[in-house]
Design a protein around this motif. Sequence first.
Motif, PDB file in Angstrom:
ATOM      1  N   VAL A   1       0.897 -10.589  56.420  1.00 26.36           N
ATOM      2  CA  VAL A   1       0.301 -11.152  57.633  1.00 26.36           C
ATOM      3  C   VAL A   1       1.134 -12.294  58.193  1.00 26.36           C
ATOM      4  O   VAL A   1       1.451 -12.320  59.391  1.00 26.36           O
ATOM      5  CB  VAL A   1      -1.159 -11.598  57.386  1.00 26.36           C
ATOM      6  CG1 VAL A   1      -1.677 -12.460  58.526  1.00 26.36           C
ATOM      7  CG2 VAL A   1      -2.058 -10.383  57.194  1.00 26.36           C
ATOM      8  N   GLU A   2       1.510 -13.257  57.363  1.00 27.32           N
ATOM      9  CA  GLU A   2       2.274 -14.416  57.866  1.00 27.32           C
ATOM     10  C   GLU A   2       3.638 -14.001  58.372  1.00 27.32           C
ATOM     11  O   GLU A   2       4.095 -14.489  59.415  1.00 27.32           O
ATOM     12  CB  GLU A   2       2.386 -15.493  56.787  1.00 27.32           C
ATOM     13  CG  GLU A   2       1.063 -16.171  56.467  1.00 27.32           C
ATOM     14  CD  GLU A   2       0.352 -16.687  57.711  1.00 27.32           C
ATOM     15  OE1 GLU A   2       0.994 -17.297  58.587  1.00 27.32           O
ATOM     16  OE2 GLU A   2      -0.872 -16.448  57.811  1.00 27.32           O
ATOM     17  N   MET A   3       4.298 -13.093  57.670  1.00 31.44           N
ATOM     18  CA  MET A   3       5.607 -12.626  58.111  1.00 31.44           C
ATOM     19  C   MET A   3       5.487 -11.928  59.466  1.00 31.44           C
ATOM     20  O   MET A   3       6.272 -12.181  60.388  1.00 31.44           O
ATOM     21  CB  MET A   3       6.199 -11.651  57.092  1.00 31.44           C
ATOM     22  CG  MET A   3       7.540 -11.070  57.520  1.00 31.44           C
ATOM     23  SD  MET A   3       8.095  -9.714  56.470  1.00 31.44           S
ATOM     24  CE  MET A   3       7.034  -8.394  57.023  1.00 31.44           C
ATOM     25  N   MET A   4       4.484 -11.076  59.611  1.00 33.43           N
ATOM     26  CA  MET A   4       4.294 -10.352  60.871  1.00 33.43           C
ATOM     27  C   MET A   4       3.876 -11.295  61.994  1.00 33.43           C
ATOM     28  O   MET A   4       4.282 -11.115  63.146  1.00 33.43           O
ATOM     29  CB  MET A   4       3.259  -9.233  60.698  1.00 33.43           C
ATOM     30  CG  MET A   4       3.727  -8.106  59.793  1.00 33.43           C
ATOM     31  SD  MET A   4       5.249  -7.315  60.352  1.00 33.43           S
ATOM     32  CE  MET A   4       4.697  -6.526  61.838  1.00 33.43           C
ATOM     33  N   ARG A   5       3.047 -12.293  61.661  1.00 37.28           N
ATOM     34  CA  ARG A   5       2.644 -13.274  62.680  1.00 37.28           C
ATOM     35  C   ARG A   5       3.890 -13.981  63.230  1.00 37.28           C
ATOM     36  O   ARG A   5       4.037 -14.146  64.443  1.00 37.28           O
ATOM     37  CB  ARG A   5       1.671 -14.291  62.082  1.00 37.28           C
ATOM     38  CG  ARG A   5       1.073 -15.236  63.111  1.00 37.28           C
ATOM     39  CD  ARG A   5       0.117 -16.262  62.521  1.00 37.28           C
ATOM     40  NE  ARG A   5      -0.682 -15.815  61.405  1.00 37.28           N
ATOM     41  CZ  ARG A   5      -1.863 -15.197  61.496  1.00 37.28           C
ATOM     42  NH1 ARG A   5      -2.378 -14.947  62.676  1.00 37.28           N
ATOM     43  NH2 ARG A   5      -2.538 -14.843  60.419  1.00 37.28           N
ATOM     44  N   ASP A   6       4.804 -14.367  62.349  1.00 31.78           N
ATOM     45  CA  ASP A   6       6.030 -15.046  62.765  1.00 31.78           C
ATOM     46  C   ASP A   6       6.903 -14.103  63.591  1.00 31.78           C
ATOM     47  O   ASP A   6       7.333 -14.435  64.696  1.00 31.78           O
ATOM     48  CB  ASP A   6       6.793 -15.559  61.540  1.00 31.78           C
ATOM     49  CG  ASP A   6       8.122 -16.171  61.924  1.00 31.78           C
ATOM     50  OD1 ASP A   6       8.128 -17.114  62.748  1.00 31.78           O
ATOM     51  OD2 ASP A   6       9.159 -15.702  61.399  1.00 31.78           O
ATOM     52  N   TYR A   7       7.138 -12.900  63.061  1.00 29.64           N
ATOM     53  CA  TYR A   7       8.015 -11.937  63.727  1.00 29.64           C
ATOM     54  C   TYR A   7       7.472 -11.532  65.095  1.00 29.64           C
ATOM     55  O   TYR A   7       8.177 -11.592  66.101  1.00 29.64           O
ATOM     56  CB  TYR A   7       8.196 -10.698  62.835  1.00 29.64           C
ATOM     57  CG  TYR A   7       8.960  -9.592  63.506  1.00 29.64           C
ATOM     58  CD1 TYR A   7      10.346  -9.653  63.635  1.00 29.64           C
ATOM     59  CD2 TYR A   7       8.301  -8.482  64.025  1.00 29.64           C
ATOM     60  CE1 TYR A   7      11.047  -8.638  64.259  1.00 29.64           C
ATOM     61  CE2 TYR A   7       8.988  -7.467  64.656  1.00 29.64           C
ATOM     62  CZ  TYR A   7      10.368  -7.548  64.769  1.00 29.64           C
ATOM     63  OH  TYR A   7      11.059  -6.548  65.390  1.00 29.64           O
ATOM     64  N   LEU A   8       6.202 -11.125  65.119  1.00 29.59           N
ATOM     65  CA  LEU A   8       5.627 -10.685  66.390  1.00 29.59           C
ATOM     66  C   LEU A   8       5.467 -11.837  67.378  1.00 29.59           C
ATOM     67  O   LEU A   8       5.645 -11.655  68.588  1.00 29.59           O
ATOM     68  CB  LEU A   8       4.279 -10.000  66.154  1.00 29.59           C
ATOM     69  CG  LEU A   8       4.340  -8.645  65.464  1.00 29.59           C
ATOM     70  CD1 LEU A   8       2.947  -8.145  65.142  1.00 29.59           C
ATOM     71  CD2 LEU A   8       5.082  -7.638  66.327  1.00 29.59           C
ATOM     72  N   GLY A   9       5.155 -13.021  66.864  1.00 26.92           N
ATOM     73  CA  GLY A   9       5.044 -14.184  67.736  1.00 26.92           C
ATOM     74  C   GLY A   9       6.352 -14.480  68.443  1.00 26.92           C
ATOM     75  O   GLY A   9       6.373 -14.747  69.654  1.00 26.92           O
ATOM     76  N   ARG A  10       7.448 -14.405  67.686  1.00 30.90           N
ATOM     77  CA  ARG A  10       8.766 -14.650  68.300  1.00 30.90           C
ATOM     78  C   ARG A  10       9.146 -13.528  69.256  1.00 30.90           C
ATOM     79  O   ARG A  10       9.643 -13.764  70.354  1.00 30.90           O
ATOM     80  CB  ARG A  10       9.837 -14.805  67.226  1.00 30.90           C
ATOM     81  CG  ARG A  10       9.757 -16.167  66.514  1.00 30.90           C
ATOM     82  CD  ARG A  10      10.903 -16.413  65.546  1.00 30.90           C
ATOM     83  NE  ARG A  10      10.709 -15.612  64.332  1.00 30.90           N
ATOM     84  CZ  ARG A  10      11.616 -14.772  63.824  1.00 30.90           C
ATOM     85  NH1 ARG A  10      12.791 -14.639  64.396  1.00 30.90           N
ATOM     86  NH2 ARG A  10      11.370 -14.086  62.738  1.00 30.90           N
ATOM     87  N   ALA A  11       8.895 -12.260  68.856  1.00 28.83           N
ATOM     88  CA  ALA A  11       9.259 -11.118  69.700  1.00 28.83           C
ATOM     89  C   ALA A  11       8.474 -11.147  71.017  1.00 28.83           C
ATOM     90  O   ALA A  11       9.049 -10.945  72.093  1.00 28.83           O
ATOM     91  CB  ALA A  11       9.006  -9.812  68.950  1.00 28.83           C
TER      92      ALA A  11
END
Length: 110
Positions: free
Chosen positions: A8-18
């Motif tokens: 979840v945290e990794m995806m939150r960071d990745y998708l937030g930046r994308a």
Amino acid sequence: NRVQPAKVEMMRDYLGRALGRIGVPLAGLVPTEPFLAAPSMGDFAKLLGQRLISGEEHVLRHCGGVQFVTCSVRRFEERLAEGEYSDRLLVVHGSRLGILEACLRHHAQT
């Protein structure tokens, strides 16, 4: 979504930046949750093209699975008492009146 909880945290960071690159804020993530994927009584009714004949207030109740009841009435009652069928949709042949009666007795006691 259905993001694995460990990611979840990794995806939150990745998708937030994308999404940030195109000016769209990330509203949130939905982690994989078995309960959310479980069908409701309403889902089963729709799938079978039927309607609930009672318990309409439980149309959104989720089922943990489907159980075909083929055992004896005595064994069925034991399993009911143990809570084995507590979150299951039970499929019973129409000729198994004893199973249906045991189900109704158990429901009346709880």
